[in-house]
Write an enzyme that holds these catalytic residues in place. Structure first.
Site, PDB file in Angstrom:
ATOM      1  N   LYS A 191       0.863  -1.190   0.000  1.00  0.00           N
ATOM      2  CA  LYS A 191       0.000   0.000   0.000  1.00  0.00           C
ATOM      3  C   LYS A 191       0.893   1.231   0.000  1.00  0.00           C
ATOM      4  CE  LYS A 191      -3.694   2.340   2.527  1.00  0.00           C
ATOM      5  NZ  LYS A 191      -4.585   2.296   3.727  1.00  0.00           N
ATOM      6  N   LYS A 215       1.164   9.947   5.789  1.00  0.00           N
ATOM      7  CA  LYS A 215       1.309   8.565   6.237  1.00  0.00           C
ATOM      8  C   LYS A 215       2.575   7.925   5.671  1.00  0.00           C
ATOM      9  CE  LYS A 215      -3.694   8.091   6.776  1.00  0.00           C
ATOM     10  NZ  LYS A 215      -4.885   7.212   6.632  1.00  0.00           N
ATOM     11  N   GLU A 231       7.710  -6.738   1.128  1.00  0.00           N
ATOM     12  CA  GLU A 231       6.494  -6.621   1.942  1.00  0.00           C
ATOM     13  C   GLU A 231       5.558  -7.808   1.700  1.00  0.00           C
ATOM     14  OE1 GLU A 231       5.555  -4.703   4.273  1.00  0.00           O
ATOM     15  OE2 GLU A 231       6.407  -2.692   4.079  1.00  0.00           O
ATOM     16  N   LYS A 246      -2.139  -1.456  -3.826  1.00  0.00           N
ATOM     17  CA  LYS A 246      -3.001  -0.274  -3.794  1.00  0.00           C
ATOM     18  C   LYS A 246      -2.132   0.974  -3.907  1.00  0.00           C
ATOM     19  CE  LYS A 246      -6.337   2.076  -0.769  1.00  0.00           C
ATOM     20  NZ  LYS A 246      -7.002   2.086   0.552  1.00  0.00           N
ATOM     21  N   SER A 272     -10.160   5.545  -4.884  1.00  0.00           N
ATOM     22  CA  SER A 272     -11.120   6.634  -5.064  1.00  0.00           C
ATOM     23  C   SER A 272     -10.644   7.691  -6.050  1.00  0.00           C
ATOM     24  CB  SER A 272     -11.408   7.285  -3.706  1.00  0.00           C
ATOM     25  OG  SER A 272     -10.216   7.795  -3.119  1.00  0.00           O
ATOM     26  N   TYR A 311     -15.167   0.877  -7.336  1.00  0.00           N
ATOM     27  CA  TYR A 311     -16.453   1.554  -7.164  1.00  0.00           C
ATOM     28  C   TYR A 311     -17.317   1.431  -8.414  1.00  0.00           C
ATOM     29  CZ  TYR A 311     -13.822   3.357  -3.246  1.00  0.00           C
ATOM     30  OH  TYR A 311     -13.053   3.442  -2.110  1.00  0.00           O
TER      31      TYR A 311
END
Length: 324
Positions: A191, A215, A231, A246, A272, A311
C-alpha cells in the site's frame, strides 16, 4: 497480424484476458442511524448508506452476481478517540452491519477494513506517540482486538490496510487461538503513500482529522518496486491468504512483478482518486465512462490481478451482462 483483428469473432477467439463479474469486489460506505443516504461529492455516483438502506442496495449486488463487498465505516466525531476504542466495540457500526448482512445475505462475501483511521481523532491508521509518530506494536494490539471483533460478528475476510509491520502474523495467531480458522486475511501488502486517496478520506470523514499530516512513515514510497516484493513475502510468510496492491493503475508494474514472483491470490484496489478522475472526465464529456472504466479494469486483469476492488463494480457487472 491485422487479419485476426478484422472481425469481432476472431478478436474474441484470440482474446487473452477477460473481465467477469467474478473478478469484482464492491467497496461500500456505511453510516450509523436509519434511512440515511449521503452523496460523496468527490466520488460521483457513490453514496454513504445506513445499514437498512445498504441492505436494500445489496439486493441488486447479489442479483448481479458480485461475489463480495468490503465495508468502510463513517464514524461520528464523538465516537473517535486517540486510542480508537470504537474500532473493537462489538456493538459498533461495522459489527452490527456484518450481522445484518449475513442474516439476509449469508452467501455474500463480507470483507472488512482492519485499520484505525476511521476511529482515531487524529486520522492516522494507528496510535501515535507524543511526537505524532505512529507506533507499530501498540497499534497491532488494537488491530488484533478489531480483527477478533469482526470475526465474531461473521466477517469472512479481514483486510488490514494499516501497513504496520508484523500485524498479519499476530492477527493469524489470534484468529487460530479463537477458533476462527477459516476467516481469511487479505493483506494490503503493498500500500503506497499515494495522493490518489483524497476522495476516500472525504467519504469516511478522516481527511479533516488528518489535517496536513501524512502517512509516509508506514505506507510505501511510490518510487519503490523492490520493496513491495519484500512486503508481500513477509505477509505471505505470516499467514496472509491473499495480498493487495493499492492503488491500481499507477502500480500495474508492481502487480505484474508480485504475481510473477509469488503466484499467490493477488488483488488490486482501483482507488477513489482513480474512480474520481474517470468520472470527472466522463461527466465533462471528455471520456466515455463505460469503455474507459472497463478498459482500466481489464488492464488490471492483464497485469495479473485475480480480483479488483472497484467503485464501478455494480455498473461493470451490468455492462458485462449486456455483452453476454
Amino acid at each position: 497480424m491485422r487479419r485476426m483483428r478484422r472481425d469481432p469473432f476472431s478478436r474474441r477467439l484470440m482474446r487473452e484476458h477477460r473481465l467477469t463479474t467474478d473478478d469484482l469486489i464492491y467497496p461500500m460506505f456505511v453510516l450509523p442511524g436509519d434511512d440515511r443516504r449521503e452523496a460523496v461529492e468527490s466520488m460521483p455516483g457513490v453514496e454513504r448508506l445506513s445499514v437498512d438502506l445498504l441492505l436494500g442496495e445489496l439486493e441488486s449486488v447479489v442479483e448481479l452476481g458480485i461475489p463480495a463487498i468490503t465495508l468502510f465505516p463513517v464514524i461520528p466525531e464523538d465516537r473517535k478517540s486517540d486510542k480508537a476504542e470504537e474500532a473493537y466495540n462489538p456493538e459498533g457500526l461495522v459489527p452490527s452491519a456484518i450481522r445484518a448482512i449475513k442474516e439476509q445475505f449469508p452467501d455474500l462475501g463480507v470483507i472488512t477494513d482492519v485499520a484505525l483511521d476511521p476511529y482515531t481523532s487524529h486520522g492516522q491508521d494507528g496510535l501515535i506517540d507524543d511526537d505524532g509518530y505512529v507506533v507499530n506494536d501498540a497499534t497491532i494490539d488494537v488491530l488484533v482486538r478489531q480483527s477478533l471483533c469482526h470475526a465474531e460478528a461473521g466477517a469472512d475476510i479481514l483486510a488490514p490496510s494499516d501497513m504496520m509491520d508484523g500485524r498479519v502474523g499476530q492477527m493469524r495467531e489470534a484468529l487460530e487461538a479463537a477458533d476462527y480458522h477459516n476467516v481469511r486475511i487479505l493483506s494490503y501488502a503493498a500500500k503506497y503513500a499515494s495522493s490518489y486517496y483524497g476522495p476516500f478520506r472525504d467519504a469516511v470523514g478522516s481527511a479533516g482529522n488528518l489535517g496536513g499530516g501524512g502517512k509516509h512513515s508506514y505506507q510505501m514510497d511510490p518510487a519503490n518496486g523492490d520493496e513491495a516484493l519484500r512486503e508481500v513475502a513477509l505477509d505471505l510468510e505470516e499467514g496472509a491468504d491473499m495480498i493487495m496492491i493499492k492503488p491500481g493503475l499507477p502500480y500495474l508494474d508492481v502487480v505484474r512483478r508480485v504475481k510473477d514472483t509469488f503466484g499467490a491470490p493477488t488483488f488490486v484496489y482501483q482507488v477513489s482518486g482513480e474512480y474520481a478522475m474517470l468520472m470527472a472526465a466522463a461527466r465533462n464529456g471528455w471520456l466515455d465512462e463505460k469503455s474507459c472504466a472497463l478498459e482500466a479494469l481489464v488492464s488490471m486483469k492483464r497485469a495479473g490481478a485475480d480480483g479488483i476492488l472497484t467503485y464501478f463494480a455494480k455498473r461493470a457487472a451490468m455492462w458485462l451482462r449486456e455483452t453476454e
